[in-house]
Design an enzyme around this catalytic site. Sequence first.
Site, PDB file in Angstrom:
ATOM      1  N   LYS A  34      17.495  23.957  26.323  1.00 34.57           N
ATOM      2  CA  LYS A  34      18.051  25.297  26.683  1.00 34.57           C
ATOM      3  C   LYS A  34      19.319  25.212  27.385  1.00 34.57           C
ATOM      4  O   LYS A  34      20.289  26.022  27.315  1.00 34.57           O
ATOM      5  CB  LYS A  34      16.816  26.199  27.348  1.00 34.57           C
ATOM      6  CG  LYS A  34      15.615  25.963  26.528  1.00 34.57           C
ATOM      7  CD  LYS A  34      14.447  26.856  26.891  1.00 34.57           C
ATOM      8  CE  LYS A  34      13.875  26.479  28.289  1.00 34.57           C
ATOM      9  NZ  LYS A  34      13.125  25.300  28.131  1.00 34.57           N
ATOM     10  N   ARG A 109       8.326  33.350  30.481  1.00 33.08           N
ATOM     11  CA  ARG A 109       7.430  32.133  30.317  1.00 33.08           C
ATOM     12  C   ARG A 109       6.000  32.537  30.310  1.00 33.08           C
ATOM     13  O   ARG A 109       5.192  31.586  29.936  1.00 33.08           O
ATOM     14  CB  ARG A 109       7.631  31.353  31.720  1.00 33.08           C
ATOM     15  CG  ARG A 109       8.548  29.975  31.442  1.00 33.08           C
ATOM     16  CD  ARG A 109       8.442  29.487  32.733  1.00 33.08           C
ATOM     17  NE  ARG A 109       8.839  28.041  32.698  1.00 33.08           N
ATOM     18  CZ  ARG A 109      10.223  27.602  33.108  1.00 33.08           C
ATOM     19  NH1 ARG A 109      11.071  28.461  33.249  1.00 33.08           N
ATOM     20  NH2 ARG A 109      10.334  26.329  33.203  1.00 33.08           N
ATOM     21  N   ARG A 143      16.710  12.607  33.301  1.00 29.76           N
ATOM     22  CA  ARG A 143      17.755  13.912  33.656  1.00 29.76           C
ATOM     23  C   ARG A 143      18.367  13.864  35.190  1.00 29.76           C
ATOM     24  O   ARG A 143      17.591  13.626  36.040  1.00 29.76           O
ATOM     25  CB  ARG A 143      16.970  15.332  33.491  1.00 29.76           C
ATOM     26  CG  ARG A 143      17.802  16.277  32.769  1.00 29.76           C
ATOM     27  CD  ARG A 143      16.716  17.396  32.360  1.00 29.76           C
ATOM     28  NE  ARG A 143      15.845  18.017  33.101  1.00 29.76           N
ATOM     29  CZ  ARG A 143      15.231  19.287  32.707  1.00 29.76           C
ATOM     30  NH1 ARG A 143      15.457  19.631  31.554  1.00 29.76           N
ATOM     31  NH2 ARG A 143      14.188  19.718  33.324  1.00 29.76           N
ATOM     32  N   ARG A 176      15.488  16.343  39.785  1.00 26.37           N
ATOM     33  CA  ARG A 176      14.703  17.282  40.302  1.00 26.37           C
ATOM     34  C   ARG A 176      13.394  16.532  40.527  1.00 26.37           C
ATOM     35  O   ARG A 176      12.654  15.867  39.947  1.00 26.37           O
ATOM     36  CB  ARG A 176      14.654  18.195  39.368  1.00 26.37           C
ATOM     37  CG  ARG A 176      15.643  19.285  39.110  1.00 26.37           C
ATOM     38  CD  ARG A 176      15.518  20.369  38.056  1.00 26.37           C
ATOM     39  NE  ARG A 176      14.187  20.810  37.779  1.00 26.37           N
ATOM     40  CZ  ARG A 176      14.070  21.693  36.879  1.00 26.37           C
ATOM     41  NH1 ARG A 176      15.145  22.013  35.968  1.00 26.37           N
ATOM     42  NH2 ARG A 176      12.766  22.167  36.255  1.00 26.37           N
ATOM     43  N   ARG A 187       3.819  20.432  33.466  1.00 28.98           N
ATOM     44  CA  ARG A 187       4.827  21.347  32.963  1.00 28.98           C
ATOM     45  C   ARG A 187       4.613  21.643  31.399  1.00 28.98           C
ATOM     46  O   ARG A 187       4.628  22.734  30.990  1.00 28.98           O
ATOM     47  CB  ARG A 187       6.114  21.278  33.274  1.00 28.98           C
ATOM     48  CG  ARG A 187       6.205  21.420  34.819  1.00 28.98           C
ATOM     49  CD  ARG A 187       7.758  20.626  35.277  1.00 28.98           C
ATOM     50  NE  ARG A 187       8.780  21.244  34.542  1.00 28.98           N
ATOM     51  CZ  ARG A 187      10.145  20.683  34.660  1.00 28.98           C
ATOM     52  NH1 ARG A 187      10.317  19.533  34.942  1.00 28.98           N
ATOM     53  NH2 ARG A 187      10.969  21.558  34.009  1.00 28.98           N
TER      54      ARG A 187
HETATM   55  P1  AMP Z   1      13.237  25.496  35.055  1.00 28.99           P
HETATM   56  O1  AMP Z   1      14.362  25.329  35.607  1.00 28.99           O
HETATM   57  O2  AMP Z   1      13.178  26.503  33.952  1.00 28.99           O
HETATM   58  O3  AMP Z   1      12.476  24.334  34.442  1.00 28.99           O
HETATM   59  O4  AMP Z   1      12.215  26.152  35.893  1.00 28.99           O
HETATM   60  C1  AMP Z   1      11.726  25.140  37.063  1.00 28.99           C
HETATM   61  C2  AMP Z   1      10.255  25.797  37.605  1.00 28.99           C
HETATM   62  O5  AMP Z   1      10.877  27.129  38.137  1.00 28.99           O
HETATM   63  C3  AMP Z   1       9.117  26.165  36.723  1.00 28.99           C
HETATM   64  O6  AMP Z   1       8.523  25.004  36.629  1.00 28.99           O
HETATM   65  C4  AMP Z   1       8.543  27.165  37.697  1.00 28.99           C
HETATM   66  O7  AMP Z   1       7.934  26.798  38.822  1.00 28.99           O
HETATM   67  C5  AMP Z   1       9.506  27.932  38.149  1.00 28.99           C
HETATM   68  N1  AMP Z   1      10.102  28.956  37.189  1.00 28.99           N
HETATM   69  C6  AMP Z   1      11.293  29.398  36.517  1.00 28.99           C
HETATM   70  N2  AMP Z   1      11.244  30.363  35.707  1.00 28.99           N
HETATM   71  C7  AMP Z   1       9.922  30.675  35.647  1.00 28.99           C
HETATM   72  C8  AMP Z   1       9.461  31.983  34.925  1.00 28.99           C
HETATM   73  N3  AMP Z   1       9.874  32.732  34.002  1.00 28.99           N
HETATM   74  N4  AMP Z   1       7.952  32.229  35.499  1.00 28.99           N
HETATM   75  C9  AMP Z   1       7.366  31.450  36.214  1.00 28.99           C
HETATM   76  N5  AMP Z   1       7.955  30.459  36.905  1.00 28.99           N
HETATM   77  C10 AMP Z   1       9.226  30.061  36.599  1.00 28.99           C
END
Ligand code: AMP
Length: 236
Positions: A34, A109, A143, A176, A187
């Site tokens: 994505k 999400r 990554r 990260r 996750r």
């Molecule tokens: P990402 O960078 O999209 O993988 O998001 C990293 C982390 O941010 C996730 O594992 C959640 O802890 C938090 N997060 C990001 N977007 C959301 C969302 N839409 N709802 C809940 N938590 C989120």
Amino acid sequence: MNNLSSIDPKSPSTLHARSNLLIIILLGPPGAGKGTHAGPLSQRLHIPHISTGDLFRENIRQKTPLGLQIQEIMSQGSLVPDALVLEMLFDRISKKDCEKGFILDGFPRTLPQAQTLFTEFPNLLALYFDLPDETLVERIVGRLACKQCGKPYHRQFDPPKQTGLCDQCKTPLIQREDDREEIVRKRLQIYKDQTQPVIDFFAQKPDVLKEIPSFGSKDQIFLRILQAISIDLLRN
Ligand code: AMP
């Protein structure tokens, strides 16, 4: 403040304005690509790429009250509560640069997030990427990203020219905290439990969900994305 919540959703002028917005959401498990395609797509369509994960990481970096509240949740790979996500997101999309549309990456999400977004923007287009779990784990744990400009790399598949340094700004690359394998597996489980219902929700709406086959090169996948979007634009 959530400015959009103050808009009367039944007002014809509001509906007209919204029907002209180009709203694309990128759905799929972590590591499905994505973020990789969001940047180029944003440049191509001249609408901003909004990643809720990036917004949260920026809040953590800046030690804002929100950042302090969510730091532990994120480092464990858990989801941030819906109310906090929605407030932050709606605040962001009420900004001027979103008036023609936006690309959402990492949102929605959960089912309540999806329902809230779809109520506001029933014309949205959802692009869905999927890959087997083991491929996702391999992709995520390798990554890296530039600390300064955020440019993504992969230790094996897309390494920087100089080990550990960004090609663009020569800043050190970092992994990260939540990209460690045990957190990644957690996750993926959360994705199955909480985000799969979001895919099912959009799949039930006519002409909303487009599945993008995620095999092949980055360019091949990007071409499929452009085709899916242009077919949809022709339909409108
Ligand atoms: P990402 O960078 O999209 O993988 O998001 C990293 C982390 O941010 C996730 O594992 C959640 O802890 C938090 N997060 C990001 N977007 C959301 C969302 N839409 N709802 C809940 N938590 C989120």
